[in-house]
Structure formats: C-alpha cells, structure tokens
Design a protein around this motif. Structure first.
Motif, short mmCIF file in Angstrom:
data_model
loop_
_atom_site.label_atom_id
_atom_site.label_comp_id
_atom_site.label_asym_id
_atom_site.label_seq_id
_atom_site.Cartn_x
_atom_site.Cartn_y
_atom_site.Cartn_z
N VAL A 1 45.68 -26.70 50.33
CA VAL A 1 45.64 -27.76 49.32
C VAL A 1 47.04 -27.96 48.78
O VAL A 1 47.66 -27.04 48.23
N THR A 2 47.57 -29.17 48.91
CA THR A 2 48.93 -29.43 48.47
C THR A 2 48.99 -29.62 46.96
O THR A 2 47.98 -29.96 46.31
N LEU A 3 50.16 -29.40 46.40
CA LEU A 3 50.37 -29.60 44.96
C LEU A 3 50.10 -31.05 44.57
O LEU A 3 49.52 -31.32 43.50
N GLU A 4 50.48 -31.96 45.44
CA GLU A 4 50.25 -33.38 45.16
C GLU A 4 48.75 -33.68 45.02
O GLU A 4 48.32 -34.43 44.14
N THR A 5 47.94 -33.07 45.88
CA THR A 5 46.49 -33.26 45.82
C THR A 5 45.93 -32.71 44.51
O THR A 5 45.10 -33.35 43.85
N ILE A 6 46.38 -31.52 44.13
CA ILE A 6 45.90 -30.90 42.89
C ILE A 6 46.28 -31.76 41.69
O ILE A 6 45.46 -32.00 40.80
N LEU A 7 47.53 -32.22 41.65
CA LEU A 7 47.99 -33.03 40.52
C LEU A 7 47.23 -34.35 40.44
O LEU A 7 46.89 -34.83 39.35
N SER A 8 46.96 -34.95 41.60
CA SER A 8 46.23 -36.22 41.62
C SER A 8 44.81 -36.05 41.08
O SER A 8 44.35 -36.84 40.25
N HIS A 9 44.12 -35.00 41.52
CA HIS A 9 42.76 -34.75 41.05
C HIS A 9 42.76 -34.32 39.58
O HIS A 9 41.84 -34.67 38.83
N THR A 10 43.79 -33.60 39.17
CA THR A 10 43.90 -33.21 37.76
C THR A 10 44.09 -34.43 36.87
O THR A 10 43.49 -34.53 35.79
N ALA A 11 44.91 -35.36 37.32
CA ALA A 11 45.13 -36.60 36.55
C ALA A 11 43.83 -37.39 36.43
O ALA A 11 43.50 -37.89 35.34
N ALA B 1 32.60 -26.50 52.36
CA ALA B 1 33.35 -25.97 53.51
C ALA B 1 33.58 -24.46 53.42
O ALA B 1 34.27 -23.89 54.28
N PHE B 2 33.00 -23.81 52.38
CA PHE B 2 33.24 -22.38 52.15
C PHE B 2 34.74 -22.10 52.10
O PHE B 2 35.23 -21.11 52.65
N ASN B 3 35.45 -22.99 51.39
CA ASN B 3 36.91 -22.90 51.29
C ASN B 3 37.28 -22.45 49.88
O ASN B 3 37.29 -23.24 48.94
N ASN B 4 37.57 -21.17 49.74
CA ASN B 4 37.89 -20.62 48.42
C ASN B 4 39.15 -21.23 47.82
O ASN B 4 39.28 -21.34 46.60
N GLU B 5 40.08 -21.60 48.66
CA GLU B 5 41.33 -22.18 48.18
C GLU B 5 41.06 -23.49 47.45
O GLU B 5 41.62 -23.74 46.37
N LYS B 6 40.19 -24.32 48.00
CA LYS B 6 39.86 -25.59 47.35
C LYS B 6 39.06 -25.36 46.07
O LYS B 6 39.25 -26.07 45.07
N ILE B 7 38.18 -24.38 46.11
CA ILE B 7 37.39 -24.08 44.90
C ILE B 7 38.32 -23.67 43.77
O ILE B 7 38.21 -24.18 42.64
N LEU B 8 39.25 -22.79 44.04
CA LEU B 8 40.19 -22.33 43.02
C LEU B 8 41.16 -23.44 42.61
O LEU B 8 41.55 -23.52 41.43
N ALA B 9 41.53 -24.31 43.55
CA ALA B 9 42.43 -25.43 43.24
C ALA B 9 41.79 -26.39 42.25
O ALA B 9 42.49 -27.07 41.49
N GLY B 10 40.45 -26.44 42.25
CA GLY B 10 39.76 -27.28 41.27
C GLY B 10 39.41 -26.53 40.01
O GLY B 10 39.51 -27.07 38.90
N ALA B 11 39.02 -25.26 40.15
CA ALA B 11 38.53 -24.49 39.00
C ALA B 11 39.66 -24.07 38.05
O ALA B 11 39.50 -24.16 36.82
N ILE B 12 40.77 -23.61 38.60
CA ILE B 12 41.85 -23.10 37.75
C ILE B 12 42.43 -24.19 36.84
O ILE B 12 42.59 -23.97 35.63
#
Length: 203
Positions: free
Chosen positions: A2-12, A166-177
């Motif tokens: 998960v890229t930083l850009e994706t995280i920032l976009s979803h956070t916004a 997708a059982f993808n813990n990285e994506k789960i944490l990228a949204g949860a944190i």
C-alpha cells in the motif's frame, strides 16, 4: 504494497466524511437541544426519536438507508447522522438544564433576558457536558464511517474491507491505524477547545 499516496488519499476522503457529518450533527443537535430546554413536549419527542435511532444497530441503520437513498457518500452521511445525534442532543440538554438554580436566579435578578441567560450562564457551564457529547459522537462517526465504506462512502474503511476480503494485513493496518490516529487527534483538539471555553479552566 500500500503506497503512502493511497493511504493519504483514503485518509483525506475519510476526514471529509467524518468532519462534514460532525458539523451537520452539531448544527442539527444544538437547536433541538435548545428547543427541548424550553418546550418539554418537544423535548420528549426529540429524545424519544434520538433514543430510537441510537437503539438500532449500526449495520441495520446502513441497511435501512440503502433502499431509501441508494449507495455513495451522501447516504453514508445520513446513516452516520442517525447514530451521532443522540450523544450531542442528550449531553447538551443535560448540560443546559442542570445549571445551578442560584446562578439562574442571580442572572434573572440582575435583569438578564432568556437569551442572555442562555449565552452567559447556561452555555459556559454546560460546555463540559456538551464537549463530552461531541467527543462521543465523533467516536461513533469515525467508527461508523469505516462501516459505510461497504455502501460506497470511500475512505479508510475501503482499505480495511479490501484487506479483509484479500486477507491482506497490510491493507487492514493501512486503514485502521490512520483511523485510530484521527480519533486520538480529534479528542485532543476538542479537549483543548473545551479548556479555552470553559470558565473553570480559564481561571
């Protein structure tokens, strides 16, 4: 990955959803609480409706909204609103209505009208209760905003659901944190605003 850009976009997107919903919640709840203070019958109806909306499970609220409004950002706002109104209405009403009667008598004795009493006496003393309601409402808004990603609201919930599927813990944490950090940040912000506004903190 998960890229930083994706995280920032979803956070916004998430921030837009939760902040807009919180502002609308406050704008609706405050007048209802004020009206309830001066009209007991109106207050009874408002509190009953708010309690009813609060009693319905969050997922059920989302499920009810979809057939009526469809999916997307604005149906998500409505679904979240139905859950967020009660804490602000109830706490604001309690804060305004439990002011020390001697203070109200004094204010009336020096010639303040109802509006002045509300502004200078009731509101300052009700701030702790009001902000407690707003903080709790934000916790609900922030958590239900994750759930409404299921109906297309976007935001951090979308990352979490993608990770769960997708059982993808990285994506789960990228949204949860980020969602957790947002909750902590807003709690700090509201606490600081409360301290600036509340009389006992300014002494």
């Amino acid at each position: 990955m998960v890229t930083l850009e994706t995280i920032l976009s979803h956070t916004a997107d998430h921030l837009v959803l939760v902040v807009l919903t919180l502002i609308i919640s406050i704008c609706i709840s405050m007048p209802l609480a004020f009206g309830s203070l001066y009209n007991k019958r109106f207050g009874y109806v408002v509190i009953k409706f708010a309690n009813l909306a609060q009693a319905v499970p969050s997922f059920a609220v989302v499920a009810i909204v979809v057939p009526l409004m469809g999916i997307g950002f604005y149906p998500a706002v409505v679904a979240i609103l139905l859950r967020a109104l009660l804490p602000i209405i109830k706490n604001t009403y309690i804060g305004l209505s439990t002011v020390d009667p001697s203070m109200l008598d004094y204010a009336d004795g020096i010639g303040l009208n109802e509006w002045q009493i509300l502004r200078y006496v009731r509101l300052p003393n009700a701030y702790p209760a009001i902000f407690a309601g707003i903080k709790f409402a934000f916790i609900l808004i922030n958590s239900i905003a994750i759930l409404t990603a299921y109906i297309g609201s976007g935001g951090l919930g979308e990352l979490i659901f993608q990770g769960l599927v997708a059982f993808n813990n990285e994506k789960i944490l990228a949204g949860a944190i980020p969602a957790i950090l947002i909750a902590i940040a807003f709690d700090i912000i509201f606490t600081r605003i409360e301290k600036k506004l509340t009389p006992q903190y300014r002494k």
